[in-house]
Design an enzyme around this catalytic site. Structure first.
Site, short mmCIF file in Angstrom:
data_model
loop_
_atom_site.label_atom_id
_atom_site.label_comp_id
_atom_site.label_asym_id
_atom_site.label_seq_id
_atom_site.Cartn_x
_atom_site.Cartn_y
_atom_site.Cartn_z
N GLN A 126 38.88 34.38 25.42
CA GLN A 126 37.59 34.17 24.76
C GLN A 126 37.73 33.02 23.75
O GLN A 126 38.32 33.21 22.68
CB GLN A 126 37.21 35.47 24.06
CG GLN A 126 35.92 35.47 23.31
CD GLN A 126 35.58 36.88 22.82
OE1 GLN A 126 35.08 37.71 23.56
NE2 GLN A 126 35.87 37.17 21.57
N SER A 129 36.53 31.89 18.26
CA SER A 129 36.91 31.61 16.87
C SER A 129 37.50 30.21 16.71
O SER A 129 38.19 29.71 17.59
CB SER A 129 37.95 32.62 16.39
OG SER A 129 37.36 33.87 16.22
N SER A 161 43.30 35.35 21.83
CA SER A 161 44.24 36.29 22.43
C SER A 161 44.46 35.95 23.89
O SER A 161 43.51 35.71 24.64
CB SER A 161 43.71 37.72 22.32
OG SER A 161 43.71 38.10 20.97
N GLU A 243 32.02 43.83 23.66
CA GLU A 243 33.32 43.91 23.00
C GLU A 243 33.36 45.09 22.04
O GLU A 243 34.34 45.83 21.98
CB GLU A 243 33.59 42.60 22.24
CG GLU A 243 34.93 42.63 21.51
CD GLU A 243 35.31 41.29 20.87
OE1 GLU A 243 34.48 40.36 20.90
OE2 GLU A 243 36.43 41.18 20.36
N SER A 367 35.78 41.69 11.71
CA SER A 367 36.61 42.31 10.67
C SER A 367 35.90 43.50 10.03
O SER A 367 34.71 43.70 10.19
CB SER A 367 36.94 41.27 9.59
OG SER A 367 35.78 41.00 8.84
#
Lengths: 387, 384
Positions: A126, A129, A161, A243, A367
């Site tokens: 993905q 970010s 990731s 997600e 977060s």
């Protein structure tokens, strides 16, 4: 509300359990410890899952799925965890990218990308970010410039990731001049495309799981756009909702973790220590509560609607629980279990990995700070924070 | 009248060490702490600052007078730069205090280099079957002409990999519990000594290891203290080390929290620095509060020792609580940093890993709570 299995669910569960138990021994155990080494192991497993008819359970049948409800999908995942199936390496592909493509993609994209996900041929990452855009994703700066037949993308992504083992990516880039979420487009990009450089970053365990990804004048054809040009934010919201369902229902099976702790405490006689009994009972109660939150998310998804902000409660509840489970179990090991992961001691290694990975999970996938805002604003109706 | 100021001498020393920690230790901390190599060059620099000989005789390079508060000041200040190297004054303090019970020959051989920071000594007490219950140790010392023969296994020994000698606790065959235990200084190059590395999650440069003794000959001159009374020598010194360990962990946490505060003013989301969000700024306030509370428990323990007052429970409070406070503050700092906090390229996760070891090492929280509660129940008061 019904928390026990219906007749249909019971039949499905028992069939799945039987199939998993019969199929797992076909793999060449033990599962490798490192991510890169896990890929062939996982691919073989995913092929078996596909051949067994259990891949993409909740996907529509026309794309190779079985079109079952989200609760049966959740039961299958539970059974995988219960039996100790291989780590699910392609959660981005299976749980976020594929549902997004099914919901927003073109027919061509569906035909090209969906089946290889089910068959375990292609892993996904993905590319969202960026160094200056994490929690505030809409401030991303990666730029896509229109050229003949497509786009040229330049920018930097970070904390991606599994980019170093991925075949394809979902990518966000700024296509318009409009500010923030208004000028973003959602693309599908093969990671082998010229101009993409992946640089692994070590995390707290000293291993490379996430990466920096540099995009240098990367050509992406028009056919790779998902949804509308400049309308990628709506597509992104779908992806993030998928997600959050995956995170809320738990990337870690906390019930299994508690069961293992209970067995250990019972077998070693530590259960006669009042402090330890007390902690185990507390963790058991919390894991049950987490399971029920997950079931609620599954029930909402089964009814067809997006589960909504309740997924944030799941993540807020889940992260400290996993930290506490792993920390507690480690505290029962010699020297608090603070040994480096070591293949010769798989039990202690499992818990040290979980303890340290849990600290990363609290940051990834939205977060704790962001999840609290969502709960405050969307569930409790508090005024929107200053932003 | 209460007075929480440090003496001029302590304050000056604190400023010097903070400056040294930030300038000399902090820049290489992340890379150094991910390595198992011991940085003797930096240890020698710390030695030249006079931090390693606190309370040890001047003729060997020490300060000459006991100063527990100074030890706490040193470990806290050095930990801003490198929490692993900050443990050196504690280690040398413990080793040195025990060597003073040894022969002149032993003192002359080992005290000057450990105080100068050119050699390390390990303390080999813990065994596979005796950790919290140290008096259950099984390593034996058999009398032979001119000395002893040592046999047994020690484990989880810090500094084992870089030590030139170890203080080894071993019992007379047939003795039980704390009776019959003697302390010996054993050259690690002696025949029959084998060291194996134990990889931990943190404290890598400190070189955790197991030490095996197979008929290792130790001469008479290497006995520390009286024969059969070695255990008492060891236990007498843990009080001050516990409070200093607490301050060391807190020093690392203070540095993390200060880095988080700087980051929070620089990192912008939704058009403003994240420090503007109370979700970020309040944890800074909360953890600063916890750290401040824990610091003064540690300093009160050290001050009480200096004043010859009872301080065993205060030392235990320092040992169980301060590392927990530090670990939580470091974790909060990591979360404020987002994924940067979880990345191996940044020092926050490294400090988390390095501090985790002290939740257990040098007396677990359970042992400390046992000590404190026993005194509360004996005295019928919590004013300890």
């Amino acid at each position: 509300m019904e928390l026990s299995d219906s007749l249909e669910e019971e039949r499905f569960r028992s069939g799945a359990r039987e199939w998993i138990e019969a199929t797992l021994p076909q793999l060449d155990w033990p599962e490798p410890a490192h991510l890169v080494d896990k890929v062939p192991f996982w691919k073989k497993w995913q092929t078996l899952v596909f051949d067994g008819g259990y891949a993409g359970l909740s996907w529509p049948e026309e794309f190779g799925g079985r079109g079952v409800t989200a609760n049966l999908q959740a039961i299958f995942t539970e059974e995988l965890d219960r039996a100790g199936a291989p780590e699910r390496l392609n959660t981005v592909g299976e749980d976020f990218a594929a549902p997004t493509i099914i919901e927003h993609g073109t027919q061509e994209q569906k035909e090209r990308y969906l089946r290889p996900i089910l068959q375990g041929d292609e892993l996904w990452c993905q590319l969202f970010s960026e160094p200056e855009a994490g929690s505030d994703l809409a401030s991303l700066k990666t730029k896509a410039v229109k050229v003949e037949g497509g786009w040229r993308v330049t920018g930097q992504k970070v904390w991606t990731s599994r980019a170093h083992i991925a075949d394809n990516a979902i990518l966000l880039a700024r296509t318009g001049d409009q500010p923030r979420h208004k000028g973003i487009t959602f693309f599908l990009v093969p990671m082998t495309t010229e101009g993409i450089t992946v640089k692994p970053l070590a995390h707290m365990l000293g291993e490379s799981e996430f990466n920096e990804v540099f995009l240098d004048d990367v050509f992406v054809p028009d056919s790779a756009v998902v949804g509308e040009v400049d309308g990628g934010w709506a597509v992104t919201m779908s992806t993030l909702a998928y997600e959050r369902v995956a995170i809320a229902t738990g990337r870690v099976n906390t019930r299994r973790a508690v069961d293992d702790i209970v067995d250990y405490v019972r077998d070693t006689g530590l259960g006669s220590d009042p402090k330890i009994r007390d902690t185990v009972a507390d963790l058991y109660g919390r894991s049950l509560a987490h399971y029920l939150i997950g079931q609620r998310v599954v029930a909402l998804a089964t009814d067809g609607g997006p589960p909504g902000p309740v997924t944030s409660i799941g993540k807020l509840y889940f992260c400290p629980l996993v930290e506490d489970l792993a920390d507690f179990r480690l505290s029962l090991e010699p020297l608090g279990g603070q040994f480096a992961p070591d293949a010769s001691d798989p039990v202690a290694t499992r818990w040290i990995r979980l303890a340290y990975q849990a600290r990363g999970t609290a940051i990834a996938g939205g977060s704790t700070f962001i999840q609290r805002n969502i709960v405050a604003e969307r569930i409790l109706g508090m005024p929107r924070g200053a932003r | 009248m209460l007075d929480f100021t440090f003496s001029d001498e302590h304050e000056e020393f604190r400023q010097t060490l903070r400056g040294f920690g930030r300038k000399e230790l902090l820049p290489g901390y992340t890379a150094r702490s991910a390595s198992t190599e011991f940085p003797f060059e930096l240890l020698a620099k710390i030695g030249r600052l006079g931090v390693l000989g606190i309370g040890l005789p001047e003729k060997f390079g020490g300060t000459g007078h006991d100063d527990p508060v100074l030890l706490g000041v040193a470990t806290e200040a050095l930990a801003y730069g490198d929490v692993n190297l900050a443990s050196a004054p504690i280690q040398v303090g413990l080793v040195g205090a025990q060597l003073l019970h040894g022969s002149e020959e032993v003192q002359e051989r080992y005290l000057p280099p450990v105080i100068a920071g050119t050699e390390n000594l390990a303390i080999a007490l813990t065994e596979p079957g005796s950790g919290s219950d140290a008096s259950a140790l099984r390593t034996t010392a058999r009398r032979v002409p001119g000395g002893w023969l040592l046999n047994g296994e020690k484990t989880a020994i810090s500094w084992a990999m870089s030590a030139s000698a170890s203080l080894v606790y071993a019992r007379e065959e047939g003795s039980t519990r704390s009776r019959g235990v003697s302390c010996f200084v054993v050259d690690m190059a002696s025949e029959g000594v084998e060291v194996r590395h134990m990889m931990g999650m943190g404290c890598l440069p400190l070189g955790w290891g197991s030490i095996y003794f197979d008929n290792v000959f130790v001469p008479d001159s290497h006995l520390i203290g009286e024969e059969g009374r070695g255990f008492q020598v060891a236990m007498n010194h843990f009080d001050f080390s516990r409070a200093a360990i607490g301050l060391m962990c807190l020093g690392a946490a203070e540095q993390c929290l200060e880095e988080a505060a700087v980051y929070a003013t620089q990192r912008e989301t939704f058009g403003q620095p994240i420090a503007q969000y109370q979700g970020v700024s309040f944890p800074l306030a909360e953890h600063a509060t916890y750290i401040e509370g824990a610091r003064w428990v540690c300093y009160r323990a050290l001050w009480s020792r200096q004043e010859n007052r009872s301080h065993t429970s205060l030392a235990s409070m320092s040992k169980w609580w301060a590392p927990v406070v530090a670990k939580d503050a470091i974790e909060a700092s990591m979360k404020i940093h987002g994924n940067l906090g979880y990345s191996a390229e940044f020092p926050l996760q490294q400090r988390f890993r390095d501090v985790m070891a002290y939740l257990v090492a040098d007396g677990t929280a359970e042992i400390q709570k046992g000590i404190i509660s026993k005194e509360i129940l004996q005295k019928g008061t919590v004013s300890l």
